[in-house]
Every structure is written in structure tokens, then in C-alpha cells.
Design an enzyme around this catalytic site. Structure first.
Site, short mmCIF file in Angstrom:
data_model
loop_
_atom_site.label_atom_id
_atom_site.label_comp_id
_atom_site.label_asym_id
_atom_site.label_seq_id
_atom_site.Cartn_x
_atom_site.Cartn_y
_atom_site.Cartn_z
N TYR A 76 16.68 29.14 10.40
CA TYR A 76 15.49 29.83 10.91
C TYR A 76 15.37 29.69 12.43
O TYR A 76 15.53 28.59 12.97
CB TYR A 76 14.23 29.25 10.28
CG TYR A 76 14.03 29.65 8.84
CD1 TYR A 76 13.92 30.99 8.46
CD2 TYR A 76 13.93 28.67 7.85
CE1 TYR A 76 13.72 31.34 7.13
CE2 TYR A 76 13.73 29.01 6.52
CZ TYR A 76 13.62 30.35 6.17
OH TYR A 76 13.43 30.69 4.86
N LYS A 128 0.84 -1.21 0.00
CA LYS A 128 0.00 0.00 0.00
C LYS A 128 0.87 1.26 0.00
O LYS A 128 2.08 1.18 0.23
CB LYS A 128 -0.91 -0.02 1.22
CG LYS A 128 -0.16 0.00 2.55
CD LYS A 128 -1.09 -0.26 3.71
CE LYS A 128 -0.32 -0.34 5.01
NZ LYS A 128 -1.19 -0.72 6.14
C1 LIG Z 1 -0.56 -1.83 6.68
C2 LIG Z 1 -1.20 -3.09 7.02
C3 LIG Z 1 -0.42 -4.24 7.19
C4 LIG Z 1 1.08 -4.21 7.16
O1 LIG Z 1 1.53 -3.60 8.35
P1 LIG Z 1 3.10 -3.48 8.67
O2 LIG Z 1 3.13 -2.96 10.06
O3 LIG Z 1 3.65 -2.50 7.68
O4 LIG Z 1 3.66 -4.82 8.51
C5 LIG Z 1 -1.08 -5.44 7.42
N1 LIG Z 1 -2.43 -5.49 7.49
C6 LIG Z 1 -3.20 -4.38 7.36
C7 LIG Z 1 -4.67 -4.50 7.47
C8 LIG Z 1 -2.61 -3.16 7.13
O5 LIG Z 1 -3.38 -2.06 6.99
#
Ligand SMILES: *Cc1c(COP(=O)(O)O)cnc(C)c1O
Length: 377
Positions: A271, A44
Site C-alpha cells: 500500500y 497485569k
Molecule cells: C506495571 C507496573 C509495574 C511493573 O512495571 P514494569 O516496568 O513492567 O516492571 C510495577 N508497579 C506498578 C504500579 C505498575 O503499574
């Protein structure tokens, strides 16, 4: 010439990290005389900033890919991925379901509204779904009270040929730390689903790398783990470094020194003069700022490597530049190579920790304007 900043994605490191996960699953499974879980590689958010096409290429050895954007699923198909794809939030409106059918996508179903959408749809091929149970994360999923009703409804949809393979899943809230909540979540999952047929999926990276989590499920059930962050070489645990887990950084954010100056004790940098020198220093300005995705809240002392020497950030990060201490760097000059995180520099987790966030956020936030390079050999 573009600005000298770039993010290099290493396909060999992505492959290595998946192989490490696979190796751990296989060896612990065989020690326990059970089948090794299948792996959904989670890609994702543009593969945590690494690019969908790169991830599809590097994770050709995964059993499935998981994400939550239909466009990313289509990109994965266009990149040649033929295997299963799971959409972790399922469909959002009835029209999406046609695309699930067309691109052969598995859907997470987490609410009755989604089941109602399935009641009204006509499909030429049944849709494979995972019913999500909320065991304590309190984000997505049916409550324990609702789950049996959702499961029966899905079973009826399967009898009507709307639903194909029917699985169940949940998500942990605290698998990255030592917490009794994880065991409680596993127990409720087993209590509600242990007797049901079909595949189960419960483990994110932290739980995948904690064998007790997936060893707890009945062996006769087909099991799918869902590692994400560890595949990119970042640790899911606050207490274990990625290197201790044999993971390799898959993204290296590099830039160069574009200015060098000496300052005296008492002079400020950047800054708000958030850094005041307490002795004479050599200060380098690096072409990297928060508009590149580097965290603005990274404070003085955040690690950075210049010409292979570990040094520190000085003062506030600007939009396009940040300042570093070149005092420990021999013969500092304009053009010196800088690693903000990744191979040859601090880990993304160390930078994230200094900035009060997590590696996930930094990897996902690298800006489109940063040139992306790919190593594939
Ligand atoms: C993002 C996600 C994962 C993976 O999580 P990580 O901590 O990056 O391994 C697995 N399951 C779901 C439902 C997620 O949203």
C-alpha cells in the site's frame, strides 16, 4: 489449517527471568548485609500478553503476584495461586471490596474516595492494603500533603479491624533512564514513610535492576519489588539490551512466507508504494499483519528473521500480511519460517524501537486470533 502465525510462550524462559531477578536481589543484598526484597511478579494485561495461567505456573517461585483486574486475580486463584495478590489500582467501587475479601486480595489505596469506601464496609476478615504516595509520577497516589492524613485514617481503620496489614508504596516516573528525579522520589518516600511500620514497595523492573533504588530504603523495613517487563525478557532500559541483562525472550512470534516474487529496480511494494526497490529484489509475503498485533507503523528496515537469516521489512504493514526482503536468504520458498520477534529472531525491543514504541506495547497487543503455543519442559 489455521494461518501459519503463532505466538509461543516459553515457561522455562519466564522461570529463568524470575530466577535472574531473584539472583541479583539476593547476591547484592548479601554483599550489603541486608535482607533480600520480596518479589511481586507483575502479571497485569494478561501477563503482558503471555497468559495468566502460564504466568501463574512459571512464577510459582514469586512471593506474590500483582495485577489490576479483579478477573485476572480470580483467574490466578483458579490456576492454583495461593500466595498474596496485590491489585495495583485497588478497588473501583464498594461492591468490589467483597471480592477482595473472598479472594484474599491486597489493595492499593491511592485516594480518599477508596478510604471512604472502606469506612462504610463490613468485613469478616481485615483487608491488607498498601497506601500509595505520589512522589512525582503524578498518576496515582496521595500527595505529600495528603499522605499523613490518609495514613492516620488507614491506621484507624486497622484499629477497627477493617484493615489488616498496612504498607506503603510509590511508583517511579523515570527509573528506566539516568535521571535525578528517581533519587528525589526516593528521598520524598523515605521522608514521609521511613518512620512508619509495615512493608514498602517502590521498584518496577527498571528500579529492581538498579540496586541503588531498593538499597536506599531502611533495611529494617520489609521491602517488596514489583518487576514486570523484565520477567518477560524485554529490557526496561533504552540503553541496555535484554540479552545484556541475561534475560531471555519469553514470547516468540512466528509465521511463514506465503508468497515469493522477484521485482525489478523501480517497482514498489504494498500500500502506498512506501518502498521502491533501487535494485532487483526477492520479496516475500509473510502471514502477519497489524490485525495480528504487529505494529502498522513499523517502517522499511524493521528487523525480521527468515530461516534464521536477519533481514528487513519492506513497505507498509497490511492488515494480514507484511513484505520482507528475501534477497539475503538462500533458496527462498513458500513455507520458509519467519520469526517476527523472540527466539531465533530480532528482540521485541528492537522491533519496538524501529516502530517508535516499546516492547511492552507489542507484547500486550498480540491479537486473540494468533494461535498461542506453550513450551513447558
Ligand atoms: C506495571 C507496573 C509495574 C511493573 O512495571 P514494569 O516496568 O513492567 O516492571 C510495577 N508497579 C506498578 C504500579 C505498575 O503499574
Amino acid at each position: 489449517m489455521p494461518r501459519p502465525i503463532s505466538a509461543t510462550v516459553s515457561l522455562p524462559s519466564l522461570r529463568h527471568n524470575l530466577a535472574i531477578v531473584r539472583h541479583k536481589l539476593n547476591s547484592i543484598s548479601s554483599q550489603n548485609n541486608r535482607k533480600s526484597p520480596f518479589v511481586w511478579a507483575v502479571i497485569k494485561a494478561n501477563a503482558y500478553g503471555h497468559g495468566i495461567a502460564n504466568a501463574v505456573k512459571a512464577f510459582s517461585n514469586a512471593d506474590g503476584l500483582a495485577m489490576l483486574d479483579i478477573d485476572e486475580a480470580i483467574l490466578s486463584r483458579q490456576a492454583g495461586w495461593q500466595g498474596p495478590i496485590l491489585l495495583l489500582e485497588g478497588f473501583f467501587q464498594p461492591e468490589d471490596i467483597q471480592q477482595f475479601e473472598q479472594h484474599r486480595l491486597h489493595a492499593t489505596v491511592h485516594c480518599f474516595e477508596q478510604l471512604e469506601m472502606l469506612e462504610r464496609v463490613t468485613l469478616s476478615r481485615p483487608l491488607d492494603i498498601f497506601i500509595k504516595l505520589n512522589t512525582g509520577m503524578n498518576r496515582l497516589g496521595f500527595s505529600a500533603d495528603q499522605f499523613p492524613r490518609a495514613w492516620s485514617q488507614a491506621t484507624r481503620l486497622a484499629e477497627r479491624g477493617v484493615v489488616g496489614k498496612l504498607g506503603k508504596m510509590t511508583h517511579f516516573a523515570r527509573a528506566d533512564e539516568i535521571s535525578s528525579l528517581t533519587q528525589t522520589q526516593i528521598s520524598s518516600f523515605i521522608q514521609l514513610t521511613g518512620h512508619l511500620p509495615g512493608p514498602s514497595s517502590i521498584c518496577n523492573s527498571a528500579a529492581t535492576l538498579t540496586p541503588e533504588c531498593w538499597l536506599s530504603l531502611p533495611d529494617e523495613q520489609e521491602q517488596w519489588v514489583r518487576p514486570g517487563i523484565c520477567l518477560y525478557g524485554s529490557s526496561p532500559f533504552a540503553l541496555h539490551k535484554a540479552a545484556q541483562l541475561d534475560l531471555r525472550p519469553a514470547m516468540t512470534l512466528r509465521s511463514q512466507v506465503i508468497s515469493v516474487r522477484r521485482i525489478d529496480a523501480g517497482e514498489g511494494v504494498g500500500y502506498g508504494h512506501r518502498f521502491i526497490a533501487d535494485q532487483p529484489l526477492t520479496v516475500g509475503v509473510v502471514a502477519c499483519g497489524y490485525a495480528d498485533g504487529y505494529p502498522r507503523h513499523a517502517p522499511t528496515g524493521t528487523p525480521v528473521a527468515v530461516k534464521g537469516v536477519m533481514t528487513r521489512l519492506l513497505g507498509r504493514v497490511s492488515m494480514d500480511m507484511l513484505a520482507v526482503d528475501l534477497t539475503p536468504v538462500p533458496g527462498p520458498a513458500v513455507g520458509d519460517s519467519v520469526v517476527l520477534w523472540g527466539e531465533g529472531g530480532p528482540s521485541v525491543d528492537d522491533v519496538a524501537e524501529a516502530a517508535g514504541t516499546i516492547g511492552y506495547e507489542l507484547l500486550c497487543a498480540v491479537a486473540p486470533r494468533v494461535q498461542k503455543l506453550v513450551i513447558d519442559c
